[in-house]
Design an enzyme around this catalytic site. Structure first.
Site, short mmCIF file in Angstrom:
data_model
loop_
_atom_site.label_atom_id
_atom_site.label_comp_id
_atom_site.label_asym_id
_atom_site.label_seq_id
_atom_site.Cartn_x
_atom_site.Cartn_y
_atom_site.Cartn_z
N LYS A 60 1.47 -14.54 -33.17
CA LYS A 60 0.41 -15.52 -32.98
C LYS A 60 0.96 -16.89 -33.35
O LYS A 60 2.09 -17.04 -33.75
CB LYS A 60 -0.77 -15.16 -33.88
CG LYS A 60 -1.44 -13.90 -33.40
CD LYS A 60 -2.64 -13.57 -34.25
CE LYS A 60 -3.22 -12.24 -33.78
NZ LYS A 60 -4.35 -11.86 -34.58
N HIS B 59 -15.89 -14.82 -18.83
CA HIS B 59 -15.10 -14.04 -17.87
C HIS B 59 -15.68 -14.46 -16.51
O HIS B 59 -16.43 -13.72 -15.89
CB HIS B 59 -15.30 -12.55 -18.15
CG HIS B 59 -14.42 -11.65 -17.32
ND1 HIS B 59 -13.51 -12.11 -16.42
CD2 HIS B 59 -14.33 -10.29 -17.29
CE1 HIS B 59 -12.89 -11.08 -15.86
NE2 HIS B 59 -13.38 -9.97 -16.37
N ARG C 206 -5.73 -13.66 -19.60
CA ARG C 206 -6.73 -13.03 -20.46
C ARG C 206 -6.20 -13.11 -21.88
O ARG C 206 -5.04 -12.85 -22.14
CB ARG C 206 -6.94 -11.56 -20.07
CG ARG C 206 -7.76 -10.81 -21.11
CD ARG C 206 -8.24 -9.47 -20.64
NE ARG C 206 -9.28 -9.60 -19.63
CZ ARG C 206 -10.01 -8.57 -19.20
NH1 ARG C 206 -9.79 -7.35 -19.66
NH2 ARG C 206 -10.93 -8.76 -18.28
N ARG D 92 -7.91 -2.84 -14.83
CA ARG D 92 -8.79 -3.13 -13.70
C ARG D 92 -8.71 -4.59 -13.28
O ARG D 92 -8.45 -4.90 -12.11
CB ARG D 92 -10.22 -2.78 -14.08
CG ARG D 92 -10.38 -1.36 -14.54
CD ARG D 92 -11.62 -1.22 -15.39
NE ARG D 92 -12.80 -1.56 -14.62
CZ ARG D 92 -13.58 -0.66 -14.04
NH1 ARG D 92 -13.30 0.61 -14.16
NH2 ARG D 92 -14.63 -1.03 -13.36
N THR D 93 -8.94 -5.48 -14.23
CA THR D 93 -8.98 -6.90 -13.87
C THR D 93 -7.61 -7.38 -13.40
O THR D 93 -7.48 -8.11 -12.43
CB THR D 93 -9.47 -7.73 -15.06
OG1 THR D 93 -10.70 -7.18 -15.52
CG2 THR D 93 -9.67 -9.18 -14.66
#
Lengths: 315, 423
Positions: free
Chosen positions: A93, A143, A115, A65-66
């Site tokens: 990482k 956010h 994100r 969605r974002t």
């Protein structure tokens, strides 16, 4: 947009947190967003403010969605969009995170939308690049575009934010939406109540601008102008934070009976995706009080505004 | 016979309370005379304006040797140490392999003798592999030079294992050091629990984890008669819990990390991973209580808690970064800043880094007494300096003091009569 005799400049390089914004900044973004929203509704295409610019969508966490919302916003403004969905598992990482940022930076994008699953992760990356960075969610921290789109949705629906009673209910502890939206609404003068079970309600929420916190949803919703339900992650409900789904729905689910305690014209919001029947009754989600789809619509408008303000800015 | 004479120094001996201007003569690595000294010397050091004190005895240092030499070796740690005035260090057993048997204790002792400028004393692992299940050969390791026993950063979780191990340690007259923690409560935490962590979206290390772990350790010390060194207390309430135990007659000693006297949780600022330590920086009230306890003589040892971490472990999002701060070069200055602020007098600041920790591990140094090893420092208590990471000597530069203005600095470090550092 401009106030006579008043000189205002949106003076930010990145959008990392609502904490970095003033009330004026927020109102400026909302005004601009509103123009974009009106243009879209009228079927007009906005000026290509981002023509010949490149926007990178760097998503270390899955999000349909974002990411789509940012992509549509950037394309509407004429930008080239490069999507880089990187599942957390496939990226080592460590230094790799910063290395990724530096590598992308060397390609000279005009903005990077990020994100990341770690709180503070986007800020860490922003220090390593010299284009604009927009935080599309960092861990359980912030956010900011969600906070802005929620605020815009409320302002359009209610005609104001100042003085409104807003109740936010659900998993506050793990919610970057709660942190962002509470701060933004507080800056614009709303009175916010945070509600959730004790295991999901952190201490010190007065520092985000919450007027009060409670574990009793019936009290929390009393007279509310806006009721915002948060998504509850399924993995929280296996006995770790909550005994069961049905117990959660009984105490914290938004039902018609509960909604009747709110103001008669109360608006219902949800940042999505929804767990129907767990935090919200379907009839409410689809009912005429719900502005959930309008939130999605405003999301694109806010992201257009933010991209217009920030893309292409350099140190 | 080599003779070094240090003159015009402010002589500070926290063990005897001596604080007077005078001279000190070193002969063959030992303190030969103190006071008004006449006669010849091969080396003459005029220490006008400087304080002369015993070298620091640091009870908590981690290096990467063996197994993590990219972080730090005994040799690189010792270079950092002498520039900070530390002349004796106890190194923690959480290495690879874990220091849990006699051969490894001897390895550390020998490597220390061969490569380190400072004296090196190993702390032995309390349980095999630090796994918290089977007790290690405590008595044999003690015989090889392990000065106390600890499970390091991984406090024993199984209370019955700890009880048996402490009972056994007591029978060997061995001191056990334990960090007060309750892993089940703190496993996922990365900074002090509270409003700040909540706002930053970081999971918390709750104070209760320290209190519950501490209470457990103290009850076991009481039940078993084991000498207990509480490793790095960080909260005001922990001090109260320890006072109560002392009132009951429990033989308990307590250490505080120098950085906990200097920082509070707000120093984490914008996710500064150099300020990510465990126990975490707590509130200002806690910091003040630690300083008050230090002034009241309740703290037996101030430690550097030196834990070198290279950039690849620290240049990460806060939640993913390693715990640990480099501290050898700032431990004395952190205390001297408190002296400058008139929170402590010089002797009270020095005692928990010299005589007191030395007597805890049963070594003679740490005091200005004729016949004892000449492990000495000359420092300027008023010298201002600016701590900059890139000027540190540790192999890893993860100091939370980076960018801080400090007061008080070591100018000269002597071990066994030999100058090992001069600024």
């Amino acid at each position: 947009m401009s106030i006579p005799g008043y000189s205002y400049k949106f003076d930010h390089k990145h959008l990392l947190s609502i904490e970095d914004l003033s009330r004026l900044d927020i109102e400026h973004i909302l005004d601009l967003s509103e123009e974009f929203a009106e243009a879209t509704r009228a079927g007009r295409r906005p000026d290509p403010h981002l023509k010949d610019m490149t926007v990178i969508n760097l998503f270390f966490e899955n999000s349909t969605r974002t990411m789509s919302s940012f992509e549509i916003a950037a394309r509407r403004l004429g930008a080239d969009v490069v999507a880089m969905p990187i599942a957390q598992s496939s990226v080592k990482k460590g230094e790799t995170l910063i290395d990724t940022a530096m590598t992308l930076n060397a390609m000279s994008p005009d903005a990077i939308v990020i994100r990341h699953s770690a709180s503070g992760g986007v800020k860490l990356l922003s220090r390593k690049v010299d284009c604009a960075v927009i935080n599309a969610g960092d861990g359980t921290h912030q956010h900011p575009t969600q906070g802005l789109l929620d605020t815009l949705t409320i302002r359009r629906t209610k005609g104001r934010v100042e003085g409104l009673k807003v109740t936010i209910c659900g998993d506050i502890l793990h919610s970057r939406v709660a942190r962002s939206t509470t701060l933004a609404l507080h800056l614009l003068g709303a009175e916010i109540t945070l509600c959730g079970p004790a295991t999901l309600l952190p201490s010190g929420t007065e520092h985000w601008g919450a007027a009060r916190t409670t574990h009793n949803f019936d009290d929390a919703i009393e007279g509310a102008d806006v009721v915002m339900m948060l998504r509850l992650q399924m993995e929280r409900m296996n006995g770790a934070y909550l005994p069961s789904q049905r117990e959660y729905f009984r105490n914290f689910g938004l039902t018609r009976e509960r909604l009747a305690r709110a103001a008669s014209d109360a608006t219902v919001m949800h940042p999505g995706p929804m767990n129907r029947g767990i935090e919200i009754e379907s009839a409410i989600a689809d009912g005429d009080r719900s502005v959930i789809t309008q939130q999605v619509e405003m999301g694109v408008a806010v992201r257009e505004a933010v991209l217009k303000l920030l893309a292409g800015r350099r140190v | 016979m080599s003779r070094t004479l240090i003159t015009n120094a402010r002589l500070l001996c926290p063990a005897s309370g001596r604080d007077e201007t005078g001279s000190l003569l070193i002969e063959d690595g030992k303190i030969a005379a103190i006071g008004d000294i006449a006669g010849e010397a091969d080396t003459l050091i005029d220490a006008s304006g400087l304080c002369l004190a015993p070298g620091l005895v640091d009870l908590r240092v981690k290096t990467g040797e063996p197994g993590g030499e990219q972080r730090e070796t005994l040799e690189t740690a010792s270079r950092a140490a002498v520039s900070g005035g530390v002349t004796s260090m106890v190194v923690m057993p959480d290495t690879e392999p874990v220091i849990d048997d006699v051969a490894l204790v001897q390895f550390i002792t020998n490597r220390g003798r061969e490569t380190s400028k400072t004296r090196i004393y190993p702390a032995g692992a309390l349980t095999i592999g630090l796994e918290g299940q089977a007790m290690s050969e405590i008595s044999l390791m003690q015989g090889s030079g392990a000065v106390f026993f600890t499970n390091g950063d991984w406090p024993v979780g199984d209370t019955s294992v700890l009880r048996r191990t402490m009972a056994y340690a007591a029978s060997c007259n061995v001191m056990v050091s334990s960090r007060a923690d309750t892993y089940a409560l703190s496993a996922r935490g990365v900074m002090n629990t509270g409003a700040r962590a909540a706002r930053m979206g970081l999971s918390g290390l709750p104070r209760e984890a320290e209190w519950i772990g501490l209470s457990r350790d103290l009850f076991l010390a009481e039940a078993t008669g084991c000498r207990l060194l509480v490793d790095q207390v960080s909260t005001a309430r922990s001090l109260e819990i320890i006072r109560e135990a002392r009132d009951r007659g429990v033989e308990v000693y307590v250490s505080v990390a120098a950085h906990h006297l200097f920082f509070n949780e707000t120093d984490v600022g914008d996710y500064l991973t150099y300020c990510k330590v465990n126990p975490p920086f707590r509130n200002e009230d806690d910091r003040q209580a630690l300083i008050d306890a230090l002034a009241a003589g309740e703290i037996d040892a101030v430690v550097s808690a030196h834990d070198p971490q290279p950039p690849e472990e620290k240049r990460l999002p806060f939640g993913e970064a390693a715990f640990g701060a480099a501290g050898l070069e700032t431990v004395l200055s952190a205390l001297l800043v408190l002296v400058q602020d008139e929170r402590l007098n010089l002797l009270d600041a020095l005692r928990p880094v010299t005589a007191s920790p030395a007597s805890l591990i049963g070594v003679p140094q740490g005091r200005l007494v004729e016949g004892l090893p000449a492990d000495l420092i000359l420092f300027d208590p008023d010298k201002p300096w600016h701590c900059e990471r890139e000027n540190l000597l540790s192999r890893s530069l993860n100091s939370p003091f980076d960018g801080r203005r400090m007061v008080g600095r070591v100018m000269h470090t002597i071990i066994e009569g030999e100058t090992v550092f001069q600024r």
